[in-house]
Write an enzyme that holds these catalytic residues in place. Structure first.
Site, PDB file in Angstrom:
ATOM      1  CG  ASP A   1      -2.095  -0.949   1.111  1.00  0.00           C
ATOM      2  OD1 ASP A   1      -2.115  -1.748   0.166  1.00  0.00           O
ATOM      3  OD2 ASP A   1      -2.962  -0.951   2.009  1.00  0.00           O
TER       4      ASP A   1
ATOM      5  CB  CYS B   1      -3.163  -7.293  -1.130  1.00  0.00           C
ATOM      6  SG  CYS B   1      -3.131  -5.755  -0.212  1.00  0.00           S
TER       7      CYS B   1
ATOM      8  CG  HIS C   1      -2.992 -11.313   1.294  1.00  0.00           C
ATOM      9  ND1 HIS C   1      -3.338 -10.001   1.122  1.00  0.00           N
ATOM     10  CD2 HIS C   1      -4.111 -11.925   1.762  1.00  0.00           C
ATOM     11  CE1 HIS C   1      -4.588  -9.801   1.465  1.00  0.00           C
ATOM     12  NE2 HIS C   1      -5.091 -10.966   1.857  1.00  0.00           N
TER      13      HIS C   1
END
Length: 578
Positions: free
Chosen positions: A31, A70, A131
């Site tokens: 981010d 993401c 992730h």
């Protein structure tokens, strides 16, 4: 003389082999906005180490994430393919994995650059955020785990850093709780009030059991919410080393230092052999955290403290490479998985999101602020220092670039959407190999970018755009992120067209009046989009509702004492090492 010539040829050949198989250090922020590093124009946030990378290498000014979220962005980065090809693109509102006990993830059939390099004899490690899923059918199959995708070593967070992981930082599930809990509770309250009034008026005698059942139902709903919020942190916010949970729930205490130290140790262990290190930062995703050495030291509050701590970590990695004399044989890449999350503002009004510079939008949408990210590559003696390139490039390009430099052929059984960056980085080519790039909002083709071979223009056409809320804002503040379909978007017929080379802020959409070739340009872009769509094959949707929901049989826990799930091997390890 002949012996001398042969010796020189041998040395040249040896040097050629050395430079053709460099080490790789891939640094991925979370981010971070393109307006945050000093080398991209920030005057108040201190990022001397990221800036040092840019000074010694190439800075890409039109480097693009393959997705503004993401999970799909990281899938594209790892595989060199649009995330829709691997099923890592959601058809619902939720575009990322939120639970450690979800069954979706990067399919085992996908080939990451780590797999290719491992086959070439490289030592491979991923430290930090993954992730991309963990398990498929049970809590020990690890089908989506980094170790199943070519990494020899993993130490980090299998899911992602969330506000819920840090006590006192609130929850990211506010909107969901409001929809799933507030509405039923309101209906129950209305029903209770209506039945009570009717009973008092003698119009509808209602047994007391009905009131009890409604009150019990309300209590159950409230109890489930409390349990969810209480147990989310230990069940989803934990650190792993390879297949073992080492800290549950995770502690933010010196977390950056711990992961950085481990990354440095990996480099030291493999100084004599080729290696691939992916250092995937938890910074600067919320919850924001920083150690006492950085807390309160920046000019940008908690966000600035976090960003400057990450920059410190970058410096530590550069120092280790210098110390071991590996810098000249190491290709370093620094980027972010998508743009800054502009909607990250606390209930107290503190801005916890970064800066996307002059660009519109941010994380979760395909305006330039959501996908244009820092892109820095350094390899002393091979890549020119101080070069700036404004050609369109993608985070998918790292896959073929790394593979070719490591001596690995690209897979021939699938489409690779990334392109080798080296000709562009070394000045052998002045044009990006991407004539067209396709921007997806989750599963949906949102926009097309076209850089014609014989033109300096860079056209960008939007088929739909998100509805920013409140009106006039630079993001979707009412929902915390922008969504990709339904009433949350505005369709455009004809598509909204911009020339990014002249209007990078995307403020002035072109028309048939302002652009004589308007129709011709849109037709060419539509044909490219149609051709691209025909190359897509139907694959299982890894982010379907069935794949993203919490499944108790997949829940990993480091203790057997019910749902306590508490352990801290990390603290024990640090105590022993010190």
């Amino acid at each position: 003389m002949r012996i001398l010539v042969l010796l020189l040829l041998f040395l040249c050949e040896t040097q050629s082999c050395a430079t053709s198989r460099p080490n790789f250090v891939l640094l991925m922020a979370d981010d971070l906005g393109i307006g945050d590093p000093g080398c991209y124009g920030n005057k108040t946030l201190r990022t001397p180490n990221i800036d040092r990378l840019a000074e010694g290498g190439v800075k890409l000014t039109q480097h693009l994430a393959a997705s503004p979220l993401c999970t799909p962005s990281r899938a594209a980065f790892m595989t060199g393919r649009y995330p829709i090809r691997s099923g890592m693109a959601s058809q619902s509102k939720v575009g990322v994995f939120l639970f450690s006990a979800s069954s979706g993830g990067l399919p085992t059939s996908e080939i990451t650059f780590a797999k290719l390099l491992k086959n070439q004899g490289y030592s491979t490690a991923l430290i930090g955020k993954w992730h991309l899923g963990t398990n498929c059918h049970n809590k020990t199959d690890f089908c989506h785990h980094p170790l199943s995708h070519g990494f020899d070593y993993f130490h980090g967070l299998p899911v992602t850093n969330l506000r819920d992981c840090k006590p006192g930082e609130g929850t990211v599930f506010t909107t969901g709780i409001r929809m799933l809990v507030s509405v039923p509770l309101q209906l129950i309250a209305i029903a209770l009030l209506t039945l009570a009034v009717l009973k008092c008026l003698g119009l509808l005698p209602t047994p007391g059991l009905v009131f009890f059942c409604l009150l019990f139902l309300a209590a159950v709903i409230l109890g489930l919410v409390v349990c969810f919020l209480y147990y989310f942190r230990p069940l989803n916010c934990f650190l792993m080393r390879n297949h073992e949970i080492t800290q549950q729930p995770l502690s933010y205490d010196h977390l950056t230092q711990r992961l950085t130290e481990d990354a440095a140790e990996f480099i030291r262990r493999n100084a004599e052999t080729p290696f691939l290190l992916v250092l995937s930062y938890l910074h600067v995703h919320t919850a924001l955290f920083s150690s006492k050495d950085f807390a309160g030291k920046s000019k940008h509050g908690a966000y600035g403290d976090t960003a400057e701590e990450m920059d410190w970590s970058v410096g530590q990695i550069l120092n280790v490479l210098d110390e071991l004399r590996l810098a000249n044989n190491t290709l370093i890449y620094f980027s972010s998985d998508q743009g800054a999350h502009v909607e990250e503002v606390t209930t107290r009004g503190e801005v916890h999101g970064g800066s996307n510079g002059i660009y519109k939008g941010g994380k979760a949408n395909n305006w330039e602020g959501g996908i244009r990210v820092p892109g820095i590559l350094r390899w002393p003696g091979v890549i020119p220092a101080g070069l700036e390139i404004d050609e369109p490039t993608s985070n998918m390009d790292i896959f073929p670039t790394v593979a070719k430099l490591a001596g690995s052929p690209l897979p021939e059984d699938r489409i690779i959407d990334g392109r080798d960056l080296m000709p562009l980085l070394q000045g052998k080519s002045q044009r990006s190999d991407h004539e067209f790039l396709f921007h997806y909002c989750n599963f949906y083709l949102n926009a097309v970018r076209w850089h014609p071979r014989n033109s300096t223009s860079i056209w960008k056409a939007f088929f739909f755009t998100p509805k920013f809320t409140p009106e006039g804002a630079n993001g979707c503040f009412s929902t915390h992120v922008c969504f990709c379909h339904g009433d949350y978007i505005t369709h455009h017929h004809p598509p909204l067209l911009f020339d990014i080379s002249k209007d990078p802020r995307e403020r002035n959409p072109l028309t048939m009046t302002t652009e004589p070739r308007f129709q011709e340009i849109l037709e060419a872009m539509q044909q490219a989009a149609d051709h691209h769509t025909k190359t897509l094959q139907e694959v299982p949707n890894q982010l379907s509702l069935g794949n993203i929901v919490w499944k108790p049989w997949l829940q990993m826990c480091c203790s057997s004492s019910g749902l306590s799930c508490q352990c801290d091997q990390e603290k024990q390890d640090r105590t022993v090492s010190h």
